[in-house]
Design a protein around this motif. Structure first.
Motif, mmCIF file in Angstrom:
data_model
loop_
_atom_site.group_PDB
_atom_site.id
_atom_site.type_symbol
_atom_site.label_atom_id
_atom_site.label_comp_id
_atom_site.label_asym_id
_atom_site.label_seq_id
_atom_site.Cartn_x
_atom_site.Cartn_y
_atom_site.Cartn_z
ATOM 1 N N ASP A 40 1.285 -0.923 0.169
ATOM 2 C CA ASP A 40 0.229 -0.025 -0.093
ATOM 3 C C ASP A 40 1.100 1.269 -0.074
ATOM 4 N N ILE A 41 1.445 2.100 -1.139
ATOM 5 C CA ILE A 41 2.111 3.031 -1.585
ATOM 6 C C ILE A 41 1.476 4.007 -0.558
ATOM 7 N N GLY A 42 1.598 4.749 0.390
ATOM 8 C CA GLY A 42 1.451 6.273 0.780
ATOM 9 C C GLY A 42 -0.257 6.262 1.268
ATOM 10 N N CYS A 43 0.643 5.032 2.542
ATOM 11 C CA CYS A 43 -0.871 4.665 3.392
ATOM 12 C C CYS A 43 -1.244 4.957 4.030
ATOM 13 N N GLY A 44 -0.893 6.684 4.330
ATOM 14 C CA GLY A 44 -0.793 7.489 5.089
ATOM 15 C C GLY A 44 -1.634 6.588 6.530
ATOM 16 N N SER A 45 -3.305 7.087 6.899
ATOM 17 C CA SER A 45 -4.002 6.595 8.700
ATOM 18 C C SER A 45 -4.714 5.471 8.194
ATOM 19 N N LEU A 46 -3.783 4.859 7.145
ATOM 20 C CA LEU A 46 -4.595 3.904 6.742
ATOM 21 C C LEU A 46 -6.577 3.324 6.278
ATOM 22 N N ARG A 47 -7.021 4.494 5.369
ATOM 23 C CA ARG A 47 -8.174 4.879 4.520
ATOM 24 C C ARG A 47 -8.135 3.496 4.452
ATOM 25 N N LEU A 48 -6.927 2.483 3.085
ATOM 26 C CA LEU A 48 -7.388 1.622 2.901
ATOM 27 C C LEU A 48 -7.098 0.013 4.164
ATOM 28 N N GLY A 49 -6.062 0.698 4.485
ATOM 29 C CA GLY A 49 -5.734 -0.119 5.520
ATOM 30 C C GLY A 49 -6.451 -1.398 6.377
ATOM 31 N N THR B 237 10.245 7.059 2.052
ATOM 32 C CA THR B 237 9.454 7.385 0.486
ATOM 33 C C THR B 237 9.242 6.089 -0.642
ATOM 34 N N GLY B 238 10.621 5.045 0.402
ATOM 35 C CA GLY B 238 10.690 4.203 -0.907
ATOM 36 C C GLY B 238 10.656 2.392 -0.724
ATOM 37 N N PRO C 61 7.942 14.163 -12.525
ATOM 38 C CA PRO C 61 7.855 13.361 -13.814
ATOM 39 C C PRO C 61 8.993 12.571 -13.047
ATOM 40 N N ASP C 62 10.042 12.522 -11.807
ATOM 41 C CA ASP C 62 11.557 11.973 -12.019
ATOM 42 C C ASP C 62 10.235 10.667 -10.561
ATOM 43 N N LEU C 63 9.195 11.539 -9.660
ATOM 44 C CA LEU C 63 9.503 10.342 -8.616
ATOM 45 C C LEU C 63 8.079 9.302 -10.135
ATOM 46 N N LEU C 64 7.412 9.646 -10.420
ATOM 47 C CA LEU C 64 6.644 8.748 -11.038
ATOM 48 C C LEU C 64 7.534 7.662 -12.030
ATOM 49 N N GLU C 65 8.688 7.873 -12.427
ATOM 50 C CA GLU C 65 9.599 6.764 -12.939
ATOM 51 C C GLU C 65 10.540 6.564 -12.066
ATOM 52 N N ARG C 66 10.123 6.893 -10.829
ATOM 53 C CA ARG C 66 11.195 5.609 -10.326
ATOM 54 C C ARG C 66 10.063 4.786 -9.241
ATOM 55 N N TRP C 67 8.903 4.817 -9.271
ATOM 56 C CA TRP C 67 7.680 4.384 -8.036
ATOM 57 C C TRP C 67 7.311 3.409 -9.406
ATOM 58 N N ILE C 68 7.734 3.923 -11.107
ATOM 59 C CA ILE C 68 6.740 2.426 -11.813
ATOM 60 C C ILE C 68 7.744 1.619 -11.850
ATOM 61 N N PRO D 227 5.404 8.442 4.672
ATOM 62 C CA PRO D 227 7.057 8.789 5.232
ATOM 63 C C PRO D 227 6.240 9.737 6.361
ATOM 64 N N ASN D 228 4.946 9.775 7.273
ATOM 65 C CA ASN D 228 4.254 10.632 8.088
ATOM 66 C C ASN D 228 3.718 9.671 9.045
ATOM 67 N N GLU D 229 4.902 9.713 9.781
ATOM 68 C CA GLU D 229 4.546 8.202 10.860
ATOM 69 C C GLU D 229 3.262 8.528 11.998
#
Length: 236
Positions: free
Chosen positions: A52-61, A107-108, A132-139, A78-80
């Motif tokens: 779960d990328i960017g799981c945040g406050s576990l809205r989906l989790g 963040t990775g 774009p740099d982060l989009l490519e990195r994630w893919i 990244p935001n504990e």
């Protein structure tokens, strides 16, 4: 902290509240259901491992952690404080002890053991904030972590031209032509398909490996009925 306002319905987007910080508080449940139902209609079962990328406050989790077998949920955020508040207000200690989710406060995926692979990954409203740099990195990173039967579901905001800049863009949003996203997917060995699956503001996309059962996507319109029929056919 805000026990009398757990739902955060009086808060504004971006407020320091575990539900409001990540989006409209009155859509917290809607986005949970939307994402969870897409995953299960597209083949997710309890024995699968999911990122779960960017799981945040576990809205989906908060839906996935009880559903998946122990140790099969990995959340990256990244935001504990968001995760900790999500655990406190949305799940509870007993369920966490039972299901043993793993959280990476980063963040990775650099700190994740090199041999860990995923059946499913999801990035809801993440690529809408990545330059774009982060989009490519994630893919790229996800493509190397998915099993050959794996799939990533992600949302993007469609636009006529890709954004500029670099890094994480928040709370502002970024847009991409779908052709740009598809080209990146193909560059890293992933097939790409847009989906007819409701999202209030963005477009759902599937990035999948060669052996993923693409029939589950039903030409871009996955459904629970389609999943059930394919399961019966394979069992027969």
């Amino acid at each position: 902290m805000y026990e009398k306002d757990i739902l955060g319905l009086s808060r504004h987007i971006g407020d320091k509240h575990h539900r409001a910080y990540i989006g409209p508080p009155d859509e917290y449940d809607l986005v949970s259901a939307m994402s969870f139902n897409l995953l299960t209609a597209s083949g997710l079962r309890q024995h699968h491992r999911l990122l779960d990328i960017g799981c945040g406050s576990l809205r989906l989790g908060r839906l996935l952690i009880p559903y998946l077998n122990a140790e099969n949920y990995i959340g990256l955020e990244p935001n504990e404080w968001l995760v900790q508040d999500g655990l406190r207000y949305e799940l509870g200690d007993s369920l966490v002890a039972l299901r043993k989710p793993l959280f990476l406060f980063d963040t990775g995926l650099d700190d994740l053991e090199s041999g860990v692979r995923f059946d499913y990954a999801i990035a809801q409203s993440i690529f809408s904030h990545t330059a774009p740099d982060l989009l490519e990195r994630w893919i790229s990173d996800v493509s190397h972590r998915l099993l050959d039967t794996g799939v990533l579901f992600a949302t993007v905001i469609e636009g006529a031209s890709p954004c500029g800049g670099s890094g994480w863009v928040y709370p502002e949003c970024v847009e991409y032509p779908l052709a740009v996203v598809e080209e990146l997917a193909q560059r890293y060995g992933l097939s790409f398909k847009t989906l007819d699956w409701f999202h209030p503001r963005q477009t759902w996309c599937a990035f999948y490996k060669p052996s993923y059962n693409v029939g589950l996507l039903d030409g871009g319109a996955p459904s629970w009925n389609r999943f059930g029929r394919l399961r019966e056919e394979s069992a027969g």
